[in-house]
Design an enzyme around this catalytic site. Structure first.
Site, PDB file in Angstrom:
ATOM      1  N   GLY A 159       0.717  -1.014   0.005  1.00  0.00           N
ATOM      2  CA  GLY A 159      -0.006   0.043  -0.054  1.00  0.00           C
ATOM      3  C   GLY A 159       0.953   1.132   0.081  1.00  0.00           C
ATOM      4  O   GLY A 159       0.320   2.138  -0.439  1.00  0.00           O
ATOM      5  N   GLU A 211       1.717   1.715  -3.381  1.00  0.00           N
ATOM      6  CA  GLU A 211       0.463   1.996  -4.267  1.00  0.00           C
ATOM      7  C   GLU A 211       0.020   3.652  -3.653  1.00  0.00           C
ATOM      8  O   GLU A 211      -0.375   4.348  -4.728  1.00  0.00           O
ATOM      9  CB  GLU A 211      -0.753   1.217  -3.608  1.00  0.00           C
ATOM     10  N   GLU A 263       2.818  -8.150  -1.592  1.00  0.00           N
ATOM     11  CA  GLU A 263       1.529  -8.640  -1.035  1.00  0.00           C
ATOM     12  C   GLU A 263       1.452 -10.123  -1.277  1.00  0.00           C
ATOM     13  O   GLU A 263       0.769 -10.847  -0.438  1.00  0.00           O
ATOM     14  CB  GLU A 263       0.414  -7.856  -1.797  1.00  0.00           C
TER      15      GLU A 263
HETATM   16  C1  3H9 Z   1      -0.661  -4.308   1.779  1.00  0.00           C
HETATM   17  O1  3H9 Z   1      -0.309  -3.157   1.793  1.00  0.00           O
HETATM   18  C2  3H9 Z   1      -1.993  -4.486   1.026  1.00  0.00           C
HETATM   19  C3  3H9 Z   1      -2.484  -3.419   0.127  1.00  0.00           C
HETATM   20  O2  3H9 Z   1      -2.138  -3.873  -1.064  1.00  0.00           O
HETATM   21  C4  3H9 Z   1      -3.837  -3.251   0.129  1.00  0.00           C
HETATM   22  C5  3H9 Z   1      -4.933  -2.092   0.833  1.00  0.00           C
HETATM   23  C6  3H9 Z   1      -6.157  -1.992   0.530  1.00  0.00           C
HETATM   24  N1  3H9 Z   1       1.694  -3.659   9.233  1.00  0.00           N
HETATM   25  O3  3H9 Z   1       9.935  -6.928   9.968  1.00  0.00           O
HETATM   26  P1  3H9 Z   1      10.613  -6.147  10.927  1.00  0.00           P
HETATM   27  C7  3H9 Z   1       5.864  -4.339  12.131  1.00  0.00           C
HETATM   28  S1  3H9 Z   1      -0.205  -5.465   2.717  1.00  0.00           S
HETATM   29  C8  3H9 Z   1       1.854  -3.866  10.547  1.00  0.00           C
HETATM   30  O4  3H9 Z   1      10.961  -6.714  12.151  1.00  0.00           O
HETATM   31  P2  3H9 Z   1      12.640  -4.855   9.412  1.00  0.00           P
HETATM   32  C9  3H9 Z   1       6.371  -5.876  12.338  1.00  0.00           C
HETATM   33  O5  3H9 Z   1       5.490  -6.627  12.680  1.00  0.00           O
HETATM   34  C10 3H9 Z   1       1.231  -5.053   3.208  1.00  0.00           C
HETATM   35  N2  3H9 Z   1       2.976  -3.981  11.245  1.00  0.00           N
HETATM   36  O6  3H9 Z   1      11.405  -5.051  10.667  1.00  0.00           O
HETATM   37  C11 3H9 Z   1       7.433  -5.421  13.652  1.00  0.00           C
HETATM   38  O7  3H9 Z   1       6.690  -5.181  14.756  1.00  0.00           O
HETATM   39  P3  3H9 Z   1       7.255  -5.800  16.118  1.00  0.00           P
HETATM   40  C12 3H9 Z   1       2.340  -5.007   2.457  1.00  0.00           C
HETATM   41  C13 3H9 Z   1       4.008  -4.228  10.452  1.00  0.00           C
HETATM   42  O8  3H9 Z   1      13.309  -3.677   9.604  1.00  0.00           O
HETATM   43  C14 3H9 Z   1       7.954  -4.166  13.069  1.00  0.00           C
HETATM   44  O9  3H9 Z   1       7.088  -3.529  12.380  1.00  0.00           O
HETATM   45  N3  3H9 Z   1       3.569  -4.847   2.987  1.00  0.00           N
HETATM   46  C15 3H9 Z   1       4.078  -3.984   8.875  1.00  0.00           C
HETATM   47  O10 3H9 Z   1      13.280  -6.327   9.395  1.00  0.00           O
HETATM   48  C16 3H9 Z   1       9.163  -4.307  12.497  1.00  0.00           C
HETATM   49  O11 3H9 Z   1       9.310  -5.224  11.278  1.00  0.00           O
HETATM   50  C17 3H9 Z   1       4.538  -6.013   3.481  1.00  0.00           C
HETATM   51  O12 3H9 Z   1       4.231  -6.895   3.207  1.00  0.00           O
HETATM   52  C18 3H9 Z   1       2.587  -3.775   8.495  1.00  0.00           C
HETATM   53  N4  3H9 Z   1       2.508  -3.826   7.145  1.00  0.00           N
HETATM   54  O13 3H9 Z   1      11.516  -5.084   8.088  1.00  0.00           O
HETATM   55  C19 3H9 Z   1       5.738  -5.257   4.231  1.00  0.00           C
HETATM   56  N5  3H9 Z   1       5.280  -4.292   8.672  1.00  0.00           N
HETATM   57  O14 3H9 Z   1       8.452  -4.790  16.188  1.00  0.00           O
HETATM   58  C20 3H9 Z   1       5.843  -6.010   5.380  1.00  0.00           C
HETATM   59  C21 3H9 Z   1       6.008  -4.400   9.509  1.00  0.00           C
HETATM   60  O15 3H9 Z   1       6.152  -5.488  17.145  1.00  0.00           O
HETATM   61  N6  3H9 Z   1       6.785  -5.599   6.188  1.00  0.00           N
HETATM   62  N7  3H9 Z   1       5.313  -4.621  10.820  1.00  0.00           N
HETATM   63  O16 3H9 Z   1       7.641  -7.299  15.879  1.00  0.00           O
HETATM   64  C22 3H9 Z   1       8.112  -5.840   6.036  1.00  0.00           C
HETATM   65  O17 3H9 Z   1       8.526  -6.681   5.000  1.00  0.00           O
HETATM   66  C23 3H9 Z   1       9.130  -5.488   6.850  1.00  0.00           C
HETATM   67  O18 3H9 Z   1       8.548  -5.342   8.128  1.00  0.00           O
HETATM   68  C24 3H9 Z   1      10.016  -4.377   6.625  1.00  0.00           C
HETATM   69  C25 3H9 Z   1      10.805  -4.041   7.669  1.00  0.00           C
HETATM   70  C26 3H9 Z   1      11.035  -4.649   5.266  1.00  0.00           C
HETATM   71  C27 3H9 Z   1       9.039  -3.121   6.269  1.00  0.00           C
END
Ligand code: 3H9
Length: 692
Positions: free
Chosen positions: A105, A108, A128
């Site tokens: 998102g 996006e 995603e």
């Molecule tokens: C989407 O976007 C759908 C849309 O297309 C549709 C809309 C209608 N949400 O991984 P880390 C938390 S789907 C909530 O250890 P890093 C994570 O749980 C989404 N929380 O750090 C952790 O919490 P805690 C598409 C999130 O530096 C903390 O942040 N996006 C989210 O190794 C640190 O995370 C993705 O799939 C989130 N979206 O890596 C990206 N993301 O500290 C998913 C993270 O309590 N995220 N958290 O354990 C990642 O790939 C990695 O977190 C990122 C950072 C690369 C960003």
């Protein structure tokens, strides 16, 4: 500066409005973030003094996606579509300023802006698919319009994080800023657009690339074919492809409708629920209740590895890749030379595929040294033993290390099932001893089972967990018990698989059922690959199992051209009439009446005892939480992530059903199926593992 709400503010740089989000840790699009965006854009658009708008984020990253923790809950605040409508309707140019990661998102939103500026270290992606989803805020329709359908297919089905320079090369990023000067650069870029009077560039209106692909269905057919194996079992990659097809073949708004429909379908399905669960499970595994986050870490500047075999070599590569010097110790020069040469060969093969430069190969090899003397490990901060799985040998090695290693060094064993406390007792410092169970191939498999002994100190645990991250592994803390979490549960499956072929299923039936369930390979194909003769010796062989009989027939697996299966010259497996007859004879000799066994029974007998064993592991406190067990199985044993791991799967099936089957099997076949007390308790309370 005007605060819009707790996570967004608006400030001015002359005629440029700067909308800043600050919602740690990753600026995910939670309700307050969406509200802040909607309000900020509306105000800036309404303000006559503002001529252009920059969207930027504070903290470590641009928006990393929708807030996954909100999924499945009642919607609150402005929707992302509302935000995008305001952005796209803006008569003033909007520039997204990207650092860290613009994901899902987040990208996006950036794609709805008119321009994108990024620092070189930034990355853009639509990941995603890894959550069992597709980009649901127009990403599937906008990305192909900028980068073309082929690149969009790659990005969307791999979820790759594309570095800013590559993103700029494909037109996804309009300008690169100096590192650390993003805000200034984005504001300057906005001024330039105004000065040049550039038109508002709306991605939705760019049609060249999608039109060029229209009438070429082979683009999609070829892509599906080339990736069939990789996508097997998953719904999301196919749905992502269908969205790109819609982008190519339909007008923008019609394409959006397809995207929304398919997004909703995935979002409400069990695969995405499983994959989102796995995402959080992996992160949760880092949290150890009695090891606080501020536990002091032991600096690891140099690693020693004992054993230059496949395991020792693979383990070493992890550290070399992370820039940590490694010294490998072997007992024989020839074995050491072979081990070092294998590491070099592995790197050179990677370089041949273009995934490493020659310089990088040399840099890694430059960090590696070998020795025949354990004494040469005296200056290491972490020593990992990867010698033969034999308690006496391990104790001997640890006794010696105790005398050699400096105080504070972490002494780790790569044992896959031996008692870490017994190994620790061979030293005068059991608090420094821990199990680091790597999975083969150790430089590839993501799982690291971190085995906590009775005396292991908190800094040693905290450092090991951190280290797992440093070398790109998923660390899961487990307790001492035979086989720990992974192999202990695997032995349940293996036992049933062996019994099933005695009772009338063929090895290829068992393999097919588990393969269709989503495992990369069944247990008998696996045996053939690893070699049936692991732990077997001709002298001691007594025809007491089917495996022994096959080994005695020199059917020792792929390497001998035959094992459970027959192999042709291309190593393609075929069911073997010889194996079939051998099994039938063995069953007759053992007095087992073979019968027809259904696929359903094969699956239940292989999987339910694993779930039951997982429950025992929890009962005994050998894993902290059910989701840790799932993380082990997804990352170390090829459990299909879209089924969320054995414990999640148990909940999906219904623990009452699992328990009823275990009881039925117990009545029919004995105490291998004795239900665990925890399973009984959860069912009695109407709960699942998720409620623990
Ligand atoms: C989407 O976007 C759908 C849309 O297309 C549709 C809309 C209608 N949400 O991984 P880390 C938390 S789907 C909530 O250890 P890093 C994570 O749980 C989404 N929380 O750090 C952790 O919490 P805690 C598409 C999130 O530096 C903390 O942040 N996006 C989210 O190794 C640190 O995370 C993705 O799939 C989130 N979206 O890596 C990206 N993301 O500290 C998913 C993270 O309590 N995220 N958290 O354990 C990642 O790939 C990695 O977190 C990122 C950072 C690369 C960003």
């Amino acid at each position: 500066m005007t605060a819009l709400n707790e996570v967004a503010d608006l400030s001015a740089e002359g005629e440029i409005a700067v909308l800043t989000l600050n919602s740690p840790p990753v600026n995910a699009l939670s309700a307050p973030v969406r509200d802040g965006l909607a309000e900020g854009f509306k105000r800036a658009i309404a303000d006559p003094a503002v001529k252009a708008i920059v969207l930027i984020c504070a903290g470590r990253t641009f928006i990393a996606g929708a807030d996954i923790s909100e999924f499945g809950k009642a919607p609150k605040g402005a929707s992302l579509y509302d935000v995008q409508a305001v952005m796209e309707g803006s008569p003033k140019p909007i520039v997204a300023a990207i650092h860290g990661t613009a994901l899902g998102g987040g990208l996006e939103v950036a794609l709805t802006a008119h321009y994108r500026v990024a620092v070189p270290s930034a990355k853009c992606g639509l990941p995603e698919v890894n959550l069992g989803l597709l980009p649901g805020a127009g990403g599937t329709q906008r990305l192909p319009r900028i980068v073309g359908p082929e690149k969009a297919l790659d990005m969307m089905t791999s979820g790759a994080h594309v570095p800013a320079k590559a993103a700029a090369a494909m037109g996804l990023v309009d300008d690169l800023a100096e590192e650390g000067e993003l805000r200034e650069a984005a504001v300057a870029f906005a001024r330039k657009i105004l000065a040049e009077n550039r038109p508002l560039k709306k991605v939705r209106d760019l049609n060249d690339k999608v039109e060029a692909a229209r009438g070429k269905p082979e683009i999609f057919a070829d892509f599906r074919k080339a990736n069939a194996r990789k996508f097997r079992g998953f719904l999301a990659p196919e749905y992502n492809i269908q969205c790109v097809e819609a982008a190519v073949n339909l007008p923008f708004d019609e394409g959006l409708k397809v995207e929304r429909k398919l997004f909703l379908e995935l979002m409400t399905g069990v695969q995405s629920a499983a994959q989102r669960y796995a995402f959080f499970a992996e992160r949760q595994a880092n949290k150890i209740p009695d090891v606080p986050e501020d536990t002091p870490l032991i600096p690891i500047a140099k690693v020693g590895v004992i054993g230059a075999g496949t395991m020792g070599g693979g383990i070493s590569m992890n550290f070399l890749n992370a820039g940590v010097p490694v010294r490998i110790v072997e007992t024989q020069q020839a074995a050491l030379d072979r081990g070092l040469a294998t590491i070099r060969k592995n790197y050179e093969n990677t370089a041949k595929k273009g995934r490493l430069t020659e310089d990088e190969v040399e840099k890694r090899m430059g960090l590696l040294s070998g020795s025949l003397n354990l004494e040469d490990l005296a200056d290491c901060d972490l020593i990992i033993e990867a010698v033969f799985e034999n308690m006496d040998i391990k104790k001997d090695v640890f006794g010696k290390l105790d005398k050699i290693a400096k105080q504070g060094t972490i002494l780790a064993s790569n044992t896959s099932y031996l008692n870490v406390d017994e190994i620790a007792a061979a030293t005068s410092r059991p608090e420094s001893v821990i199990g680091l169970h790597f999975f083969s191939p150790a430089n590839v498999m993501r799982l690291l089972e971190i085995v906590r002994g009775e005396a292991t100190s908190k800094p040693v645990i905290a450092t090991s967990m951190k280290l797992a991250k440093t070398i790109g592994k998923v660390g899961v803390l487990v307790g001492v018990c035979p086989g720990f979490v992974g192999n202990r549960m695997l032995s349940q499956r293996q036992r049933e698989a062996n019994k099933l072929i005695l009772e009338g299923a063929m090895p290829w039936d068992v393999d097919r059922v588990l393969y269709d369930f989503g495992f990369p390979m069944g247990p008998f194909a696996m045996s053939d690959l690893a070699g049936l003769d692991i732990g077997w010796s001709k002298e001691k062989s007594s025809s007491s199992t089917i495996r022994e009989v096959l080994c005695e027939m020199d059917r020792r697996g792929q390497k001998t051209g035959a094992g459970f299966y027959d192999y042709d010259e291309n190593r393609a497996a075929k069911p073997s009439p010889i194996t079939e007859q051998t099994i039938k004879d063995f069953a007759a000799k053992s007095g087992v009446n073979q019968r027809t066994i259904s696929d359903e029974e094969i699956l239940e007998r292989c999987v339910y005892p694993m779930i039951n064993e997982g429950a025992k592991i929890l009962e005994e406190g050998k894993a902290i939480r059910a989701s840790d067990i799932d993380t082990v199985w997804i990352n170390g044993y090829g459990w299909p992530v879209y089924r969320g791991g054995p414990m999640f799967y148990g909940d999906t099936v219904g623990l009452d059903k699992v328990l009823a089957k275990m009881k039925q099997f117990q009545a029919e076949m004995g105490d291998d199926f004795k239900p665990s007390a925890l399973l009984e308790k959860l069912v009695a309370e109407g709960k699942g593992f998720k409620d623990l």
